[in-house]
Structure formats: structure tokens, C-alpha cells
Design a protein around this motif. Structure first.
Motif, PDB file in Angstrom:
ATOM      1  N   CYS A 259      18.167  54.313  81.910  1.00 30.17           N
ATOM      2  CA  CYS A 259      19.288  54.924  82.631  1.00 30.17           C
ATOM      3  C   CYS A 259      19.159  54.718  84.143  1.00 30.17           C
ATOM      4  O   CYS A 259      18.098  54.347  84.642  1.00 30.17           O
ATOM      5  CB  CYS A 259      19.355  56.424  82.351  1.00 30.17           C
ATOM      6  SG  CYS A 259      19.620  56.858  80.626  1.00 30.17           S
ATOM      7  N   THR A 260      20.254  54.982  84.827  1.00 27.71           N
ATOM      8  CA  THR A 260      20.242  55.078  86.288  1.00 27.71           C
ATOM      9  C   THR A 260      20.501  56.534  86.665  1.00 27.71           C
ATOM     10  O   THR A 260      20.885  57.353  85.821  1.00 27.71           O
ATOM     11  CB  THR A 260      21.330  54.195  86.922  1.00 27.71           C
ATOM     12  OG1 THR A 260      22.630  54.751  86.610  1.00 27.71           O
ATOM     13  CG2 THR A 260      21.251  52.763  86.388  1.00 27.71           C
ATOM     14  N   HIS A 261      20.331  56.850  87.938  1.00 26.92           N
ATOM     15  CA  HIS A 261      20.546  58.229  88.367  1.00 26.92           C
ATOM     16  C   HIS A 261      22.020  58.629  88.359  1.00 26.92           C
ATOM     17  O   HIS A 261      22.327  59.816  88.517  1.00 26.92           O
ATOM     18  CB  HIS A 261      19.941  58.454  89.756  1.00 26.92           C
ATOM     19  CG  HIS A 261      18.454  58.621  89.731  1.00 26.92           C
ATOM     20  ND1 HIS A 261      17.849  59.693  89.116  1.00 26.92           N
ATOM     21  CD2 HIS A 261      17.452  57.840  90.222  1.00 26.92           C
ATOM     22  CE1 HIS A 261      16.531  59.581  89.237  1.00 26.92           C
ATOM     23  NE2 HIS A 261      16.267  58.467  89.897  1.00 26.92           N
ATOM     24  N   ASP A 262      22.929  57.679  88.131  1.00 26.20           N
ATOM     25  CA  ASP A 262      24.335  58.031  87.936  1.00 26.20           C
ATOM     26  C   ASP A 262      24.556  58.710  86.596  1.00 26.20           C
ATOM     27  O   ASP A 262      25.657  59.192  86.313  1.00 26.20           O
ATOM     28  CB  ASP A 262      25.217  56.783  88.026  1.00 26.20           C
ATOM     29  CG  ASP A 262      25.291  56.240  89.442  1.00 26.20           C
ATOM     30  OD1 ASP A 262      25.162  57.048  90.386  1.00 26.20           O
ATOM     31  OD2 ASP A 262      25.478  55.022  89.603  1.00 26.20           O
ATOM     32  N   GLU A 263      23.515  58.761  85.754  1.00 27.13           N
ATOM     33  CA  GLU A 263      23.601  59.416  84.451  1.00 27.13           C
ATOM     34  C   GLU A 263      22.743  60.685  84.379  1.00 27.13           C
ATOM     35  O   GLU A 263      22.434  61.167  83.287  1.00 27.13           O
ATOM     36  CB  GLU A 263      23.157  58.448  83.350  1.00 27.13           C
ATOM     37  CG  GLU A 263      23.969  57.155  83.293  1.00 27.13           C
ATOM     38  CD  GLU A 263      23.338  56.134  82.369  1.00 27.13           C
ATOM     39  OE1 GLU A 263      23.542  56.216  81.146  1.00 27.13           O
ATOM     40  OE2 GLU A 263      22.611  55.261  82.891  1.00 27.13           O
ATOM     41  N   ASP A 264      22.390  61.237  85.526  1.00 31.36           N
ATOM     42  CA  ASP A 264      21.554  62.443  85.541  1.00 31.36           C
ATOM     43  C   ASP A 264      22.272  63.620  84.891  1.00 31.36           C
ATOM     44  O   ASP A 264      23.448  63.884  85.168  1.00 31.36           O
ATOM     45  CB  ASP A 264      21.167  62.803  86.980  1.00 31.36           C
ATOM     46  CG  ASP A 264      20.062  61.911  87.516  1.00 31.36           C
ATOM     47  OD1 ASP A 264      19.401  61.250  86.711  1.00 31.36           O
ATOM     48  OD2 ASP A 264      19.868  61.890  88.745  1.00 31.36           O
ATOM     49  N   ALA A 265      21.540  64.342  84.044  1.00 27.13           N
ATOM     50  CA  ALA A 265      22.091  65.498  83.344  1.00 27.13           C
ATOM     51  C   ALA A 265      21.921  66.770  84.174  1.00 27.13           C
ATOM     52  O   ALA A 265      20.978  66.903  84.959  1.00 27.13           O
ATOM     53  CB  ALA A 265      21.409  65.665  81.990  1.00 27.13           C
TER      54      ALA A 265
ATOM     55  N   TRP B 112      26.706  72.247  79.941  1.00 28.39           N
ATOM     56  CA  TRP B 112      25.895  71.187  80.530  1.00 28.39           C
ATOM     57  C   TRP B 112      26.821  70.134  81.111  1.00 28.39           C
ATOM     58  O   TRP B 112      28.023  70.114  80.829  1.00 28.39           O
ATOM     59  CB  TRP B 112      24.941  70.585  79.495  1.00 28.39           C
ATOM     60  CG  TRP B 112      25.605  69.859  78.351  1.00 28.39           C
ATOM     61  CD1 TRP B 112      26.163  70.397  77.232  1.00 28.39           C
ATOM     62  CD2 TRP B 112      25.795  68.442  78.248  1.00 28.39           C
ATOM     63  NE1 TRP B 112      26.680  69.419  76.424  1.00 28.39           N
ATOM     64  CE2 TRP B 112      26.467  68.201  77.024  1.00 28.39           C
ATOM     65  CE3 TRP B 112      25.463  67.352  79.045  1.00 28.39           C
ATOM     66  CZ2 TRP B 112      26.822  66.916  76.591  1.00 28.39           C
ATOM     67  CZ3 TRP B 112      25.806  66.070  78.626  1.00 28.39           C
ATOM     68  CH2 TRP B 112      26.474  65.867  77.407  1.00 28.39           C
ATOM     69  N   THR B 113      26.285  69.277  81.977  1.00 29.15           N
ATOM     70  CA  THR B 113      27.099  68.271  82.649  1.00 29.15           C
ATOM     71  C   THR B 113      26.461  66.893  82.513  1.00 29.15           C
ATOM     72  O   THR B 113      25.260  66.765  82.292  1.00 29.15           O
ATOM     73  CB  THR B 113      27.265  68.602  84.142  1.00 29.15           C
ATOM     74  OG1 THR B 113      25.983  68.525  84.785  1.00 29.15           O
ATOM     75  CG2 THR B 113      27.830  70.002  84.339  1.00 29.15           C
ATOM     76  N   HIS B 114      27.278  65.881  82.663  1.00 32.72           N
ATOM     77  CA  HIS B 114      26.803  64.504  82.556  1.00 32.72           C
ATOM     78  C   HIS B 114      27.244  63.711  83.786  1.00 32.72           C
ATOM     79  O   HIS B 114      27.933  64.225  84.672  1.00 32.72           O
ATOM     80  CB  HIS B 114      27.357  63.850  81.275  1.00 32.72           C
ATOM     81  CG  HIS B 114      28.863  63.841  81.213  1.00 32.72           C
ATOM     82  ND1 HIS B 114      29.637  62.859  81.770  1.00 32.72           N
ATOM     83  CD2 HIS B 114      29.738  64.731  80.658  1.00 32.72           C
ATOM     84  CE1 HIS B 114      30.919  63.116  81.566  1.00 32.72           C
ATOM     85  NE2 HIS B 114      31.003  64.256  80.892  1.00 32.72           N
ATOM     86  N   SER B 115      26.851  62.476  83.829  1.00 33.73           N
ATOM     87  CA  SER B 115      27.287  61.526  84.863  1.00 33.73           C
ATOM     88  C   SER B 115      27.032  62.037  86.277  1.00 33.73           C
ATOM     89  O   SER B 115      27.856  61.867  87.170  1.00 33.73           O
ATOM     90  CB  SER B 115      28.779  61.190  84.691  1.00 33.73           C
ATOM     91  OG  SER B 115      29.034  60.703  83.399  1.00 33.73           O
ATOM     92  N   ALA B 116      25.888  62.673  86.462  1.00 29.79           N
ATOM     93  CA  ALA B 116      25.457  63.115  87.793  1.00 29.79           C
ATOM     94  C   ALA B 116      26.512  63.946  88.501  1.00 29.79           C
ATOM     95  O   ALA B 116      26.845  63.705  89.663  1.00 29.79           O
ATOM     96  CB  ALA B 116      25.061  61.910  88.643  1.00 29.79           C
ATOM     97  N   LYS B 117      27.037  64.947  87.790  1.00 29.66           N
ATOM     98  CA  LYS B 117      28.062  65.811  88.397  1.00 29.66           C
ATOM     99  C   LYS B 117      27.568  66.456  89.680  1.00 29.66           C
ATOM    100  O   LYS B 117      28.338  66.663  90.622  1.00 29.66           O
ATOM    101  CB  LYS B 117      28.479  66.896  87.407  1.00 29.66           C
ATOM    102  CG  LYS B 117      29.475  67.889  88.007  1.00 29.66           C
ATOM    103  CD  LYS B 117      29.804  69.032  87.093  1.00 29.66           C
ATOM    104  CE  LYS B 117      30.706  70.045  87.799  1.00 29.66           C
ATOM    105  NZ  LYS B 117      31.050  71.190  86.939  1.00 29.66           N
ATOM    106  N   TYR B 118      26.283  66.795  89.745  1.00 25.73           N
ATOM    107  CA  TYR B 118      25.726  67.445  90.927  1.00 25.73           C
ATOM    108  C   TYR B 118      25.090  66.435  91.882  1.00 25.73           C
ATOM    109  O   TYR B 118      24.265  66.791  92.717  1.00 25.73           O
ATOM    110  CB  TYR B 118      24.685  68.487  90.501  1.00 25.73           C
ATOM    111  CG  TYR B 118      25.261  69.556  89.605  1.00 25.73           C
ATOM    112  CD1 TYR B 118      26.052  70.567  90.119  1.00 25.73           C
ATOM    113  CD2 TYR B 118      25.026  69.534  88.233  1.00 25.73           C
ATOM    114  CE1 TYR B 118      26.600  71.542  89.302  1.00 25.73           C
ATOM    115  CE2 TYR B 118      25.562  70.516  87.402  1.00 25.73           C
ATOM    116  CZ  TYR B 118      26.349  71.509  87.943  1.00 25.73           C
ATOM    117  OH  TYR B 118      26.891  72.474  87.125  1.00 25.73           O
ATOM    118  N   GLY B 119      25.487  65.183  91.757  1.00 28.49           N
ATOM    119  CA  GLY B 119      24.938  64.142  92.604  1.00 28.49           C
ATOM    120  C   GLY B 119      23.742  63.473  91.952  1.00 28.49           C
ATOM    121  O   GLY B 119      23.032  64.080  91.150  1.00 28.49           O
TER     122      GLY B 119
END
Length: 608
Positions: A134-140, A94-101
Motif C-alpha cells: 500500500c501507499t499512505h494514500d490508503e491509510d486507515a 472507520w475511514t479509508h483512503s487517508a481521510k485524516y491525511g
């Protein structure tokens, strides 16, 4: 109540279509969908950039509104649950900090806590729907195992999702939409930036930068599904916009619509550069490796470097397509960069950057050492795109029993099955499946042989030059994909047989002329030409798949390789053959292709 968690093709998968690989639609619901608790009213999808079809930013549709998940307290256990909601067997990461934008709209879930065994994300603990700080900069995001759940189905799937074809850069291309399992284009009448923005958002981007008309991204082939599309710009799908159903008189492919989307900045182009070339579009490939504070530039081993790897390099550089992938670059000065830092690079051609391709990692192994044997590219903003006219194959297929005394030249050029070598020449015959092959160039650049005229091979028996060793593969496959017969076609004559009204012929084989296929023209190999066949002498009666692949070794770069294969159902009773349902590999949705693979006539390979 039917399940409502959805597998829809990831938006990045749709982006990959435009880059060369394949792009397919959402599955059609089964007649008896699996019954599951939870997830009522929810839909799931993967989005973002860059990514592969089984990874991305997780988005959930609730009450008709798409939103994301915050990465606070997110774990691999939550990723397992979400991957199963998407139709995959499990998660691998899994990824954090909006890796995919960063996404847009609501953040539906925060502090999501799952055990990993839940049948639905609704069974996991969270702060509640829509309650997030949260903000969208933290999208999983999730990375799912590329393996589908057996029998995964959804009674609420609406087959729409959209793709781009023919674009030189991510986020641009000719717009194609899926209707009744078949892909088709959109007419540019009344096409504007509002409609283009709907397309871009469907693909996981932001708004459209430009709405393109007049087939600026090349002409499609086959159906034109929509015309006079009028959108407000807020619709969730192009099909939700008012539009006119097309008729044959309404529009032509010279009016195919296209888009250029606004893309998030990823910085992948900063990790690659070219050196030594005559222009910024060519040179030795250099890549950046190392961690923060220890970045350095190095070269790539030229072993096995080819067109697919060069395509990825040019894409990462933002320079469009690859004209050539070079394994030796001694004629380009490497400056002070002499160390090879990457080897064993093998790409599918759909990757966004070279580090997404398979390679040897930190263990660099190169058969030919020295900076002269390192990888290079020549990039171009345009490329050819070949497409076989599948209907003509179906219309012209027939069987001929050809006497051996008429096949000496064909045997010399290896156009017969291996068993022909032990035949009682010149007595007896070979059974041949013959058909015509009409190959169109729908791209934005002429298709030219890789080798120049000085290296073409003269074949005395047939009295012609071969400009490519292998131009087309012809195969007969069993329903499970086992090859039972094959043929190949050397391109002894690539020329413009016919062209569209406004296009002039440029290539003709007569008198040792230049060979190629002009944009808007097609080359026709008639069924009665030598080697235009498959030797089926040893094939038993049964149900099979006829497969034709153009440019199978990727010798010449194209904008799209996913449409180079054509498949047909065929039934052979030992005396006659029936060929039907011929289509190019990317013409149907994924589910339609699945139905083709397992149609009832192919459940057994023996005719009863």
C-alpha cells in the motif's frame, strides 16, 4: 508484564487546544496497571487532520518507529480492537483512503482481519508486520465512541505530547509542553526551525514552516519549562532534544517560542464564503450543500447564532478569530442567494468546519424567516485572551459576616443568595466568601465590552455603569459538580489597573471613560468591593470546589476559552474556610485534573 498498548491524547486533540477547546496530557500510569496479553512493545495513537480527540488515523509504534495501517480488508471489527487498544470502549465507524491525511514512515499492517473480540491487534490476522503493498494514500482511520474503558492504564506511558496556544489558524501558536502534570512555555533562545519541526510532527503535521520568537503568538503565564532547545529535527519529542532547565533569571514570557506548521490541504474553506461585507473579513455566511453535480449555495438561520459558531466559521474561512457573531444581516446585500439551507447550528468552538457542529440537518427550521435574519460574522486575525490569576484567589480568600443593613445595593444588583429575600431586613447578616480577582489579558487584542457606551446601564445605588451584564460567574460546587452557591459579577468597571513595564494603560472608568483591558495589562477587583463574593449563608460544612469562570456567556470573542475557568479545593467547617490548589482549567494534564476532582478530602461531602 505490564500492558504496552497506549492511550495518548490524539494529535488532533492537541490541535483543538490551539483552537479554543481544552487540551490535556496523557494519563499518569496507575500503581497497579491492568495485566493483558498481546501488544508487547507496541504503542498506539490517533493522528491526522481534521478530526476530534476520539477519531483519526491509526498509528502504531513498533521497535521505536511509528507507522500506519493500510485500509485493505479493514472492517469495523478491526476498528473495535484498535479503539480498545487506544482506551475507548468501542468503535462507531472507520475511514479509508487517508481521510485524516496520509501518514509517514512504515505501513505496519496490511489486510488486517479481526473478529472484533481480540484483546490485542497482535491476535488479528494480517500479512505480517511491515509487509504491505500500500501507499499512505490508503491509510486507515477509526472513529471511537467517546467513552473511556474503566480503569484503562498503561505502565509505559511517558507524559510528554505538546500543545499550541494563541494561534489564529490551525497548526500555529505558542509552544507549551507538559512537565510533572503542569503546562509551561518554551524560551526562544536558540529556537530554530529544526526544533519547531519536532513540535509540528508531535502534533501530527509535517515539518515547520516557521519558528517564531519574541512571543509572536502572545505571552504565556506560569512556568517556563525549557530554554536553549537544540534539535537535529529528527527527534520524536521536544524533550528528547538537548535543552537547558530554566531558572527565574534566564527568560521571561516576552521570549515565549512559537511555531507555524505545514498543514495538509483539506479544502474546507471552499465550502463556505462571505457576501455583502465591507471587506473580506465580514459578511453574511453562505455555505455549500449538495452532492457532486448538484452543489448550491445557501444561507444559515440566525437563530441562536453566537460567538462560538462565528469562531468556527472564521476558522473555516481561514480568517482567524471571530469579533462578532451576528443574528441579523439585513444591512448586507445577499445578492442572488436567498434560501436558508442550515439551521439550529450549535458549536463548541473547537470544530474545524460548520458541518462538524450540531445542526438540524436537512430539516431546516427557523423562528424568524427571511434573508434578513441570517447568520453573519466579523472576523479578525487577533483576539483577546483573559486569564485569572489563580494564586491571588487562594491568598486573599476569607469569610465575612456582613450586616444586612450594609447590603441593600448588593441585593438590588442580585449579588446575594435567593434566601436573602426572606431575611428580616435590616437585621441579621449574610455570610460571604470574599476574595480578590485579578484578570490578565494575554491575547493579541484588547478585551472590549460587546456593547458600546451608548447602551451601558446606569445603576443608581452603586453609582456606576455596567458595560456587560455578566462578566464573571462564581460558584461553590460539591465534588460531583452540584452547585450549592453562586454569585456573579457585572463588569461595572473594566479598566487597566496595572500593566507590564513596556505597556501603557488605555482604559479607565472614571468620568464615563472607555472600558476594556489592554494586552499586557490586568484588571483587579479587590476583595472589599461590593459583590466580589459568594453568599455562602446556606452552605453546610463540607468539602467543595470553588469555581470562577470569566466571560461565561462568550459575549466577547477570545482566542482561547479553555483557560477561562479556575478551580480550587475548599474545606468549610462552618466557621472557617480553607482554599487551596487553585489553578486554571487548562493548567494541568488530564490525569492531574482527575486527581484534583477526587482528592481524598472530597470522598465525602461532610466533615467528620
Amino acid at each position: 508484564m505490564g500492558p504496552v498498548s497506549v492511550w495518548q491524547w490524539s494529535l488532533w486533540g492537541l490541535l483543538l487546544c490551539l483552537l479554543c477547546s481544552s487540551c490535556l496530557g496523557s494519563p499518569t500510569p496507575s500503581t497497579a496497571p491492568e495485566k493483558r496479553a498481546g501488544s508487547q512493545g507496541l504503542r498506539f495513537r490517533l493522528a491526522g487532520f481534521p478530526r476530534k480527540p476520539f477519531e483519526g488515523r491509526v498509528e502504531i509504534q513498533r521497535a521505536g518507529e511509528w507507522g500506519t495501517i493500510c485500509d485493505d480488508d479493514f472492517t469495523l471489527q478491526a476498528a473495535h480492537v484498535l479503539c480498545r487498544e487506544l482506551g475507548f470502549t468501542e468503535a462507531t465507524g472507520w475511514t479509508h483512503s487517508a481521510k485524516y491525511g496520509p501518514g509517514t514512515g512504515r505501513i505496519w499492517l496490511d489486510n488486517l482481519s479481526c473478529r472484533g473480540t481480540e484483546r490485542s491487534v497482535t491476535e488479528c490476522a494480517s500479512r505480517g508486520w511491515g509487509n504491505s503493498d500500500c501507499t499512505h494514500d490508503e491509510d486507515a482511520g477509526v472513529i471511537c465512541k467517546d467513552e473511556r474503558l474503566p480503569g484503562f492504564s498503561d505502565s509505559n506511558v511517558i507524559e510528554v505530547r505538546v500543545r499550541l496556544k494563541g494561534g489564529a489558524h490551525p497548526g500555529e501558536g505558542r509552544v507549551e509542553v507538559l512537565k510533572a502534570g503542569t503546562w509551561g512555555t518554551v524560551c526562544d533562545r536558540k529556537w530554530d526551525v529544526q526544533a519547531a519541526s519536532v513540535v509540528c510532527r508531535e502534533l501530527g503535521f509535517g515539518s515547520a514552516r516557521e519558528a517564531l520568537s519574541g512571543a509572536r503568538m502572545g505571552q504565556g503565564m506560569g512556568a517556563i519549562h525549557l530554554s536553549e532547545v537544540r534539535c537535529s529535527g529528527q527527534e520524536l519529542s521536544l524533550w528528547k532534544c538537548p535543552h537547558k532547565n530554566i531558572t527565574a533569571e534566564d527568560c521571561s514570557h516576552s521570549q515565549d517560542a512559537g511555531v507555524r506548521c505545514n498543514l495538509p490541504y483539506t479544502g474546507v474553506e471552499t465550502k463556505i464564503r462571505l457576501s455583502g461585507g465591507r471587506s473580506r473579513h465580514e459578511g453574511r455566511v453562505e455555505v455549500q450543500i449538495g452532492g457532486p453535480g448538484s452543489f448550491r449555495w445557501g444561507l444559515i438561520c440566525g437563530d441562536d447564532w453566537g460567538t462560538l459558531e462565528a469562531m468556527v466559521a472564521c476558522r473555516q474561512l481561514g480568517l482567524g478569530y471571530a469579533n462578532h457573531g451576528l443574528q441579523e444581516t439585513w444591512y448586507w446585500d445577499s445578492g442572488n442567494v436567498t434560501k436558508v439551507v442550515m439551521s439550529g447550528v450549535r458549536c463548541t468552538g473547537t470544530e474545524l468546519s460548520l458541518d462538524q457542529c450540531a445542526h438540524h440537518g436537512t430539516h431546516v427550521t427557523c423562528r424568524r424567516t427571511g434573508s434578513r435574519f441570517t447568520a453573519g460574522v466579523i472576523c479578525s486575525e487577533t483576539a483577546s485572551d483573559l486569564l485569572l490569576h489563580s494564586a491571588l484567589v487562594q491568598e486573599t480568600a476569607y469569610i465575612e459576616d456582613r450586616p444586612l443593613h450594609m447590603l441593600y445595593c448588593a441585593a438590588e444588583e442580585n449579588c446575594l443568595a435567593s434566601s436573602a429575600r426572606s431575611a428580616n431586613w435590616p437585621y441579621g447578616h449574610r455570610r460571604l466568601l470574599r476574595f480578590s480577582s485579578q484578570i490578565h489579558n494575554l491575547g493579541r487584542a484588547d478585551f472590549r465590552p460587546k456593547a458600546g457606551r451608548h447602551s451601558w446601564v446606569w445603576h443608581e445605588c452603586h453609582g456606576h455603569y455596567h458595560s456587560m451584564d455578566i462578566f464573571t460567574h462564581y460558584d461553590i460546587l460539591t465534588p460531583n459538580g452540584t452547585k450549592v452557591a453562586e454569585g456573579h459579577k457585572a463588569s461595572f468597571c473594566l479598566e487597566d489597573t496595572e500593566c507590564q513595564e513596556d505597556v501603557s494603560k488605555r482604559y479607565e472608568c472614571a468620568n464615563f471613560g472607555e472600558q476594556g483591558i489592554t494586552v499586557g495589562c490586568w484588571d483587579l477587583y479587590r476583595h472589599d468591593i461590593d459583590c466580589q463574593w459568594i453568599d455562602i449563608t446556606d452552605v453546610k460544612p463540607g468539602n467543595y470546589i470553588l469555581q470562577v469562570v470569566i466571560n461565561p456567556n462568550f459575549e466577547v470573542a477570545e482566542s482561547d476559552f479553555t483557560n477561562n475557568a479556575m478551580k480550587c479545593n475548599c474545606k468549610y467547617d462552618g466557621h472557617r474556610i480553607w482554599v487551596h490548589n487553585c489553578h486554571t482549567g487548562d493548567a494541568f494534564s488530564e490525569e492531574a485534573n482527575r486527581r484534583f476532582e477526587r482528592y481524598p478530602g472530597q470522598t465525602s461531602n461532610q466533615i467528620i
